[in-house]
Design a protein around this motif. Sequence first.
Motif, PDB file in Angstrom:
ATOM      1  N   THR A 234     -31.031  -5.786  22.332  1.00 43.67           N
ATOM      2  CA  THR A 234     -32.049  -6.631  22.965  1.00 43.67           C
ATOM      3  C   THR A 234     -32.727  -5.911  24.123  1.00 43.67           C
ATOM      4  OG1 THR A 234     -30.390  -7.713  24.395  1.00 43.67           O
ATOM      5  CG2 THR A 234     -30.886  -8.758  22.281  1.00 43.67           C
ATOM      6  N   ASP A 235     -31.962  -5.121  24.884  1.00 43.13           N
ATOM      7  CA  ASP A 235     -32.553  -4.367  25.993  1.00 43.13           C
ATOM      8  C   ASP A 235     -33.546  -3.326  25.487  1.00 43.13           C
ATOM      9  OD1 ASP A 235     -31.202  -5.804  27.870  1.00 43.13           O
ATOM     10  OD2 ASP A 235     -29.767  -4.227  28.408  1.00 43.13           O
ATOM     11  N   ALA A 236     -33.302  -2.833  24.286  1.00 41.15           N
ATOM     12  CA  ALA A 236     -34.211  -1.845  23.704  1.00 41.15           C
ATOM     13  C   ALA A 236     -35.454  -2.494  23.107  1.00 41.15           C
ATOM     14  CB  ALA A 236     -33.485  -1.041  22.630  1.00 41.15           C
ATOM     15  N   GLY A 237     -35.474  -3.832  23.094  1.00 44.84           N
ATOM     16  CA  GLY A 237     -36.616  -4.538  22.546  1.00 44.84           C
ATOM     17  C   GLY A 237     -36.590  -4.669  21.032  1.00 44.84           C
ATOM     18  N   TRP A 238     -35.442  -4.390  20.417  1.00 43.99           N
ATOM     19  CA  TRP A 238     -35.338  -4.445  18.961  1.00 43.99           C
ATOM     20  C   TRP A 238     -35.190  -5.871  18.443  1.00 43.99           C
ATOM     21  CZ3 TRP A 238     -31.033  -0.154  18.703  1.00 43.99           C
ATOM     22  CH2 TRP A 238     -31.610   1.073  19.040  1.00 43.99           C
ATOM     23  N   TYR A 239     -34.639  -6.754  19.290  1.00 44.44           N
ATOM     24  CA  TYR A 239     -34.425  -8.146  18.869  1.00 44.44           C
ATOM     25  C   TYR A 239     -34.554  -9.039  20.099  1.00 44.44           C
ATOM     26  CZ  TYR A 239     -33.209 -10.782  14.707  1.00 44.44           C
ATOM     27  OH  TYR A 239     -33.304 -11.570  13.579  1.00 44.44           O
ATOM     28  N   PRO A 240     -34.987 -10.292  19.921  1.00 43.15           N
ATOM     29  CA  PRO A 240     -35.209 -11.167  21.080  1.00 43.15           C
ATOM     30  C   PRO A 240     -33.937 -11.396  21.897  1.00 43.15           C
ATOM     31  CG  PRO A 240     -36.218 -12.091  19.095  1.00 43.15           C
ATOM     32  CD  PRO A 240     -35.367 -10.938  18.648  1.00 43.15           C
ATOM     33  N   HIS A 241     -34.103 -11.504  23.196  1.00 42.30           N
ATOM     34  CA  HIS A 241     -32.966 -11.746  24.089  1.00 42.30           C
ATOM     35  C   HIS A 241     -32.291 -13.088  23.805  1.00 42.30           C
ATOM     36  CE1 HIS A 241     -32.899  -8.363  26.915  1.00 42.30           C
ATOM     37  NE2 HIS A 241     -34.209  -8.298  26.750  1.00 42.30           N
ATOM     38  N   SER A 242     -33.020 -14.024  23.213  1.00 44.36           N
ATOM     39  CA  SER A 242     -32.434 -15.330  22.886  1.00 44.36           C
ATOM     40  C   SER A 242     -31.332 -15.217  21.841  1.00 44.36           C
ATOM     41  CB  SER A 242     -33.515 -16.285  22.387  1.00 44.36           C
ATOM     42  OG  SER A 242     -34.172 -15.761  21.243  1.00 44.36           O
ATOM     43  N   HIS A 243     -31.237 -14.042  21.182  1.00 43.07           N
ATOM     44  CA  HIS A 243     -30.209 -13.830  20.154  1.00 43.07           C
ATOM     45  C   HIS A 243     -29.063 -12.961  20.659  1.00 43.07           C
ATOM     46  CE1 HIS A 243     -32.401 -15.488  16.578  1.00 43.07           C
ATOM     47  NE2 HIS A 243     -33.416 -15.316  17.395  1.00 43.07           N
ATOM     48  N   GLN A 244     -29.075 -12.639  21.943  1.00 45.77           N
ATOM     49  CA  GLN A 244     -28.029 -11.757  22.473  1.00 45.77           C
ATOM     50  C   GLN A 244     -26.685 -12.468  22.532  1.00 45.77           C
ATOM     51  OE1 GLN A 244     -28.868  -9.900  26.294  1.00 45.77           O
ATOM     52  NE2 GLN A 244     -26.674  -9.757  26.732  1.00 45.77           N
ATOM     53  N   VAL A 245     -25.670 -11.804  22.005  1.00 47.52           N
ATOM     54  CA  VAL A 245     -24.298 -12.303  22.066  1.00 47.52           C
ATOM     55  C   VAL A 245     -23.539 -11.467  23.086  1.00 47.52           C
ATOM     56  CG1 VAL A 245     -22.134 -12.581  20.792  1.00 47.52           C
ATOM     57  CG2 VAL A 245     -24.309 -13.083  19.673  1.00 47.52           C
ATOM     58  N   GLY A 246     -22.873 -12.127  24.015  1.00 47.19           N
ATOM     59  CA  GLY A 246     -22.107 -11.369  24.999  1.00 47.19           C
ATOM     60  C   GLY A 246     -21.969 -12.100  26.314  1.00 47.19           C
ATOM     61  N   GLN A 247     -21.368 -11.437  27.253  1.00 46.23           N
ATOM     62  CA  GLN A 247     -21.083 -12.033  28.556  1.00 46.23           C
ATOM     63  C   GLN A 247     -22.345 -12.478  29.267  1.00 46.23           C
ATOM     64  OE1 GLN A 247     -18.779  -9.455  31.142  1.00 46.23           O
ATOM     65  NE2 GLN A 247     -17.634 -11.207  31.889  1.00 46.23           N
ATOM     66  N   THR A 248     -23.443 -11.732  29.109  1.00 52.08           N
ATOM     67  CA  THR A 248     -24.713 -12.106  29.736  1.00 52.08           C
ATOM     68  C   THR A 248     -25.671 -12.733  28.734  1.00 52.08           C
ATOM     69  OG1 THR A 248     -25.542  -9.843  29.384  1.00 52.08           O
ATOM     70  CG2 THR A 248     -24.538 -10.324  31.518  1.00 52.08           C
ATOM     71  N   GLY A 249     -25.172 -13.021  27.538  1.00 47.58           N
ATOM     72  CA  GLY A 249     -25.975 -13.693  26.522  1.00 47.58           C
ATOM     73  C   GLY A 249     -25.312 -14.991  26.104  1.00 47.58           C
ATOM     74  N   LYS A 250     -25.273 -15.227  24.810  1.00 50.91           N
ATOM     75  CA  LYS A 250     -24.673 -16.452  24.295  1.00 50.91           C
ATOM     76  C   LYS A 250     -23.243 -16.190  23.827  1.00 50.91           C
ATOM     77  CE  LYS A 250     -28.977 -18.728  22.936  1.00 50.91           C
ATOM     78  NZ  LYS A 250     -29.776 -19.307  21.832  1.00 50.91           N
ATOM     79  N   THR A 251     -22.428 -17.222  23.945  1.00 55.33           N
ATOM     80  CA  THR A 251     -21.059 -17.163  23.461  1.00 55.33           C
ATOM     81  C   THR A 251     -20.981 -17.886  22.128  1.00 55.33           C
ATOM     82  OG1 THR A 251     -20.173 -17.133  25.710  1.00 55.33           O
ATOM     83  CG2 THR A 251     -18.673 -17.798  23.953  1.00 55.33           C
ATOM     84  N   VAL A 252     -20.438 -17.216  21.134  1.00 53.53           N
ATOM     85  CA  VAL A 252     -20.324 -17.813  19.805  1.00 53.53           C
ATOM     86  C   VAL A 252     -18.861 -17.807  19.381  1.00 53.53           C
ATOM     87  CG1 VAL A 252     -22.654 -17.097  19.165  1.00 53.53           C
ATOM     88  CG2 VAL A 252     -20.728 -15.616  18.610  1.00 53.53           C
TER      89      VAL A 252
END
Length: 317
Positions: A234-252
């Motif tokens: 997501t930081d590289a701009g390859w995919y939207p930040h709304s799809h980020q999984v992780g400590q600073t993204g979403k928890t699944v």
Amino acid sequence: MSTVLILADFAGEKATKATVEIATAGAVIGEVTAIVLAPAGKGAAYAASITQGPVTKVLVTESDDFTKHGVAACADALAHVIGQTTPSVVLVVSNAFGKEVAGRVAMKLKIGIITDAVDIASDCTATQLVFGGSTTVHSKVAEGTGIITVRPNTITANFAAASPSIENITAPISDSSKKATITSSQPPVKGGRPELTEANIVVSGGRGTNGDFASVEAFADSLGAAVGASRAATDAGWYPHSHQVGQTGKTVSPQLYVACGISGAIQHRAGMQTSKNIVVVNKDPEAPLFELADFGVVGDLFAVLPPATEGVKARKA
């Protein structure tokens, strides 16, 4: 019998799966009453969507202040209901909205709060995974009513049919909660895939995709899965930040998590390690994420995913 309040969570006018999950968690403690905060004239429609889970009663309060003044107004209403009912515990979905409302309510009522619980015992003891998931903590509010936010997809939901009684109530909104006004809002754009935090299957891509998520998306679509991404992607701009999984993204916490081209930094692990089954596809056999994997494939995702996609499609045919 103890009373448990849950703050019903909605997508549009429909109660979410996470609402059923927190109702299921609450039923272990006592009888579950759901609180519905709805715009004026929408209370009946919102309440009517609560048709699953162990909910015995629904309290509905309507006000345009909820959409006009956001979390501040919602926190006022929830705090008022808690004060009137004195439940054993209050459960809220642990998303951005739920955690902010819960924090405001805890401050207003000066009650204890526990966030991001992944399980709750009958005595209201909450289980949390902290420090990137490396440590399990069991905690409990020592005195009075506590408020606990529950991470989506960590409670096995009881989808039994529900026909709760419905009661309309009023909850005052203070002037101080009306100081900020929402002038416009934009609902998230939804595609044909499941919502990331509620999906039963998630396929994520990372640095190993080199910006090409076509194989990841095709495999996800064959499984009816949501698509996630690592922070590097997501930081590289390859995919939207709304799809980020992780400590600073979403928890699944899906039934199946497939990590493609993701090395497994601690920040990413924190967002997915409670998944029930983890499959890792990575050409580096030393990738840290293999330590968490239930199944691992050492190979290039561009060589592994296309035949896997065709295999899934063939099984469905």
